[in-house]
Design a protein around this motif. Structure first.
Motif: not given
Length: 192
Positions: A115-118, A125-128, A135-143
């Motif tokens: 699945v593509p990263s974006e 983010a939708g699930r969070a 805690d599931d911010t876009p930045e934390s997810v990318r990390t």
């Protein structure tokens, strides 16, 4: 069928594993669920794990392998299993291969949900948001995705080298992705 299910966070592994469990009539073994169950049951390995977790540390590969060996010894795994969440690095993949060879149940196939990263960032983010998790911010997810990529790329190569890797497009409806997984299980050619 002894299946190892691989994919980044948000790729749909857990959702598809539940469907595969019904279709293949084999147990779904999630190392996270297994760990929580062993701790709750107060087993010897569960007690060891709870001490480690209480210190804020990661449970060792030896403890996880012990739990997996115990789980694989149960009668419901005689016809196979779906392993989800393990291995996460090359050392774990090699240790798992050794364990499965020891018990005479080597992995038949490793399915990688791509699945593509974006899109993964959007999904998580939708699930969070739906679950009220801050805690599931876009930045934390990318990390998390970077850590996954760095650690799991060697696992993907490991299964590719063993000629049992099947890469499946994880984008689409649940039914579309499930159909692709089932098709990949019947495929005679591994992804090289």
């Amino acid at each position: 069928m002894r299946l190892v299910l691989l994919g980044p966070p948000g790729s749909g592994k857990g959702t598809q594993a539940v469907r595969l469990k019904e279709h293949l009539q084999v147990p779904h073994i999630s190392t996270g669920d297994l760990l929580r169950a062993e701790v709750a049951a107060g087993s010897k390995l569960g007690l060891e794990a709870s001490v480690v977790m209480a210190r804020g540390e990661l449970v060792s590969d030896a403890i996880l392998l012990g739990m997996l060996e115990d789980r694989f010894s149960r009668p419901d795994t005689a016809n196979g299993f779906i392993l989800d969440g393990y291995p996460r690095n090359r050392a774990q993949a090699q240790a798992l291969d050794t364990l499965l060879a020891k018990i005479g149940q080597p992995a038949d196939v490793a399915v990688l949900l791509e699945v593509p990263s974006e899109l993964l960032v959007e999904r998580i983010a939708g699930r969070a948001k739906a679950e009220g998790r801050a805690d599931d911010t876009p930045e934390s997810v990318r990390t998390r995705l970077k850590v996954y990529s760095d650690q799991t790329a060697p696992v993907i190569d490991h299964y590719r080298q063993h000629d049992i890797l099947r890469a499946v497009d994880g984008v689409g409806s649940l039914n579309e992705v499930f159909a692709r997984i089932i098709e990949s299980l019947g495929a005679g050619q591994a992804v090289g």
